[in-house]
Scaffold this active site. Sequence first.
Site, PDB file in Angstrom:
ATOM      1  N   ALA A  65       0.538  -4.333   6.674  1.00  0.00           N
ATOM      2  CA  ALA A  65      -0.907  -4.127   6.789  1.00  0.00           C
ATOM      3  C   ALA A  65      -1.459  -3.938   5.377  1.00  0.00           C
ATOM      4  CB  ALA A  65      -1.181  -2.903   7.645  1.00  0.00           C
ATOM      5  N   GLY A 111       3.842  -3.939   8.971  1.00  0.00           N
ATOM      6  CA  GLY A 111       3.148  -4.718   9.993  1.00  0.00           C
ATOM      7  C   GLY A 111       3.595  -6.181  10.017  1.00  0.00           C
ATOM      8  N   GLU A 114       6.637  -6.157  12.090  1.00  0.00           N
ATOM      9  CA  GLU A 114       6.183  -5.877  13.465  1.00  0.00           C
ATOM     10  C   GLU A 114       5.581  -7.134  14.096  1.00  0.00           C
ATOM     11  OE1 GLU A 114       3.978  -2.303  12.072  1.00  0.00           O
ATOM     12  OE2 GLU A 114       4.917  -1.335  13.796  1.00  0.00           O
ATOM     13  N   GLU A 134       7.226   2.071   6.046  1.00  0.00           N
ATOM     14  CA  GLU A 134       6.075   2.976   6.239  1.00  0.00           C
ATOM     15  C   GLU A 134       6.334   4.404   5.775  1.00  0.00           C
ATOM     16  OE1 GLU A 134       6.929   0.590   8.317  1.00  0.00           O
ATOM     17  OE2 GLU A 134       5.144  -0.366   9.162  1.00  0.00           O
TER      18      GLU A 134
HETATM   19  N1  CO8 Z   1      -1.200  -4.171   1.207  1.00  0.00           N
HETATM   20  C1  CO8 Z   1      -2.059  -4.476   0.215  1.00  0.00           C
HETATM   21  N2  CO8 Z   1      -1.710  -5.202  -0.864  1.00  0.00           N
HETATM   22  C2  CO8 Z   1      -0.423  -5.618  -0.952  1.00  0.00           C
HETATM   23  C3  CO8 Z   1       0.524  -5.315   0.045  1.00  0.00           C
HETATM   24  C4  CO8 Z   1       0.094  -4.568   1.179  1.00  0.00           C
HETATM   25  N3  CO8 Z   1       0.907  -4.253   2.183  1.00  0.00           N
HETATM   26  N4  CO8 Z   1       1.713  -5.858  -0.335  1.00  0.00           N
HETATM   27  C5  CO8 Z   1       1.507  -6.469  -1.505  1.00  0.00           C
HETATM   28  N5  CO8 Z   1       0.224  -6.336  -1.877  1.00  0.00           N
HETATM   29  C6  CO8 Z   1      -0.434  -6.875  -3.079  1.00  0.00           C
HETATM   30  C7  CO8 Z   1      -0.082  -6.048  -4.320  1.00  0.00           C
HETATM   31  O1  CO8 Z   1      -0.909  -4.898  -4.406  1.00  0.00           O
HETATM   32  C8  CO8 Z   1      -0.349  -7.061  -5.403  1.00  0.00           C
HETATM   33  O2  CO8 Z   1      -1.741  -7.161  -5.599  1.00  0.00           O
HETATM   34  P1  CO8 Z   1      -2.324  -7.316  -7.134  1.00  0.00           P
HETATM   35  O3  CO8 Z   1      -1.706  -8.588  -7.656  1.00  0.00           O
HETATM   36  O4  CO8 Z   1      -3.796  -7.405  -6.911  1.00  0.00           O
HETATM   37  O5  CO8 Z   1      -1.866  -6.079  -7.866  1.00  0.00           O
HETATM   38  C9  CO8 Z   1       0.089  -8.384  -4.775  1.00  0.00           C
HETATM   39  O6  CO8 Z   1       0.060  -8.176  -3.371  1.00  0.00           O
HETATM   40  C10 CO8 Z   1       1.499  -8.812  -5.161  1.00  0.00           C
HETATM   41  O7  CO8 Z   1       2.363  -7.740  -4.865  1.00  0.00           O
HETATM   42  P2  CO8 Z   1       3.311  -7.039  -5.961  1.00  0.00           P
HETATM   43  O8  CO8 Z   1       2.747  -7.216  -7.320  1.00  0.00           O
HETATM   44  O9  CO8 Z   1       3.585  -5.647  -5.475  1.00  0.00           O
HETATM   45  O10 CO8 Z   1       4.622  -7.958  -5.823  1.00  0.00           O
HETATM   46  P3  CO8 Z   1       6.125  -7.528  -6.173  1.00  0.00           P
HETATM   47  O11 CO8 Z   1       6.905  -8.802  -6.124  1.00  0.00           O
HETATM   48  O12 CO8 Z   1       6.187  -6.689  -7.395  1.00  0.00           O
HETATM   49  O13 CO8 Z   1       6.567  -6.606  -4.913  1.00  0.00           O
HETATM   50  C11 CO8 Z   1       6.735  -5.985  -2.595  1.00  0.00           C
HETATM   51  C12 CO8 Z   1       6.673  -7.143  -3.625  1.00  0.00           C
HETATM   52  C13 CO8 Z   1       8.064  -5.234  -2.751  1.00  0.00           C
HETATM   53  C14 CO8 Z   1       6.676  -6.635  -1.219  1.00  0.00           C
HETATM   54  C15 CO8 Z   1       5.545  -5.020  -2.804  1.00  0.00           C
HETATM   55  O14 CO8 Z   1       4.352  -5.786  -2.865  1.00  0.00           O
HETATM   56  C16 CO8 Z   1       5.375  -3.968  -1.737  1.00  0.00           C
HETATM   57  O15 CO8 Z   1       6.128  -3.011  -1.690  1.00  0.00           O
HETATM   58  N6  CO8 Z   1       4.351  -4.150  -0.857  1.00  0.00           N
HETATM   59  C17 CO8 Z   1       4.022  -3.166   0.141  1.00  0.00           C
HETATM   60  C18 CO8 Z   1       5.000  -3.231   1.290  1.00  0.00           C
HETATM   61  C19 CO8 Z   1       4.640  -2.180   2.306  1.00  0.00           C
HETATM   62  O16 CO8 Z   1       4.718  -0.988   2.075  1.00  0.00           O
HETATM   63  N7  CO8 Z   1       4.275  -2.653   3.512  1.00  0.00           N
HETATM   64  C20 CO8 Z   1       3.956  -1.782   4.605  1.00  0.00           C
HETATM   65  C21 CO8 Z   1       2.506  -1.531   4.633  1.00  0.00           C
HETATM   66  S1  CO8 Z   1       2.097  -0.300   5.844  1.00  0.00           S
HETATM   67  C22 CO8 Z   1       2.092  -1.110   7.280  1.00  0.00           C
HETATM   68  O17 CO8 Z   1       2.296  -2.270   7.367  1.00  0.00           O
HETATM   69  C23 CO8 Z   1       1.800  -0.226   8.475  1.00  0.00           C
HETATM   70  C24 CO8 Z   1       1.515  -1.033   9.700  1.00  0.00           C
HETATM   71  C25 CO8 Z   1       0.990  -0.120  10.741  1.00  0.00           C
HETATM   72  C26 CO8 Z   1      -0.408  -0.418  11.117  1.00  0.00           C
HETATM   73  C27 CO8 Z   1      -1.418  -0.188  10.017  1.00  0.00           C
HETATM   74  C28 CO8 Z   1      -2.815  -0.146  10.542  1.00  0.00           C
HETATM   75  C29 CO8 Z   1      -3.602   1.034   9.983  1.00  0.00           C
END
Ligand code: CO8
Length: 253
Positions: A65, A111, A114, A134
């Site tokens: 998400a 998500g 999921e 999460e």
């Molecule tokens: N949300 C928002 N932005 C994101 C997300 C995300 N989940 N994942 C990546 N991005 C963005 C980064 O902020 C970055 O943006 P920018 O270039 O503007 O800084 C861009 O995508 C590229 O990402 P990275 O630079 O971080 O890329 P890396 O190769 O360094 O890392 C990763 C890749 C490891 C995948 C890293 O991006 C990461 O850890 N992402 C988050 C993963 C995460 O925690 N996902 C779970 C999110 S919570 C969730 O899904 C809960 C669901 C439940 C329902 C929610 C409803 C309220």
Amino acid sequence: MEQPILLAKADRVAWIKINRPKKLNALNAAVLEALHSTFESLEQDDEVRVVVLTGNGEKAFVAGADISEFASFSKAEAYNLVAEGQKNVFDRIAQFPKPVIAAINGYALGGGLELAMACHLRIAAATAALGLPEVSLGLIPGYGGTQRLPQLVGRGRAMEMILTGEMISAAQALEYGLVNAVVPAEDILKTAAQWASKLLKNAPQAQAAAIQAIQAFSGDGYELEKQLFAALFETEGFKEGTQAFLNKRKPNF
Ligand code: CO8
């Protein structure tokens, strides 16, 4: 403006690509709304018998998400967001009367995993990484992950994946039964097309009935998951976890 999803139809198969590659296809409101309306219309479309869902770009299926969208949400807003998302997208896909294949072309996190688990079949690129991180944000999965993961991999492995928040490789996901097949990244769409052809050989009404019967086997934890997920929005851990992600630093719990 960029389309949140791309839709193509060929030979009775609908191909949906989530289209935010620069944000690793993170699910924002626009993507969720587009998925909702697209699945609604594909359900009525007699020309379509199988759906393939994938992510645009080489890096991600869906990295979760969109954290920037919900970081400042209240408990009530969080509850509404997951309740709407589950009803309109995740449960709709799980109950969809035509087979839905997730072609996991890269990261499937939070998500994103999921969403893949709500699909009926999963093919992963060998380069994909899967996980429910999460807890690193001070949260739990909110789109059915606490319910669907144990059904697919067993409670012990689900506990490990959800409590550590660590990613697993595609090979490990295959061993766990979390995905049905792993193929070289460049072959993923070709393999999805082959699977779709196999599915098209069988009776659609029977497939719809099979999906309905198999999905009837579900626990009653979905409502509890939504409530617990929303309650976490009032904790210090959630504030620290989301702020750490947005400020590109490690959280300190
Ligand atoms: N949300 C928002 N932005 C994101 C997300 C995300 N989940 N994942 C990546 N991005 C963005 C980064 O902020 C970055 O943006 P920018 O270039 O503007 O800084 C861009 O995508 C590229 O990402 P990275 O630079 O971080 O890329 P890396 O190769 O360094 O890392 C990763 C890749 C490891 C995948 C890293 O991006 C990461 O850890 N992402 C988050 C993963 C995460 O925690 N996902 C779970 C999110 S919570 C969730 O899904 C809960 C669901 C439940 C329902 C929610 C409803 C309220």
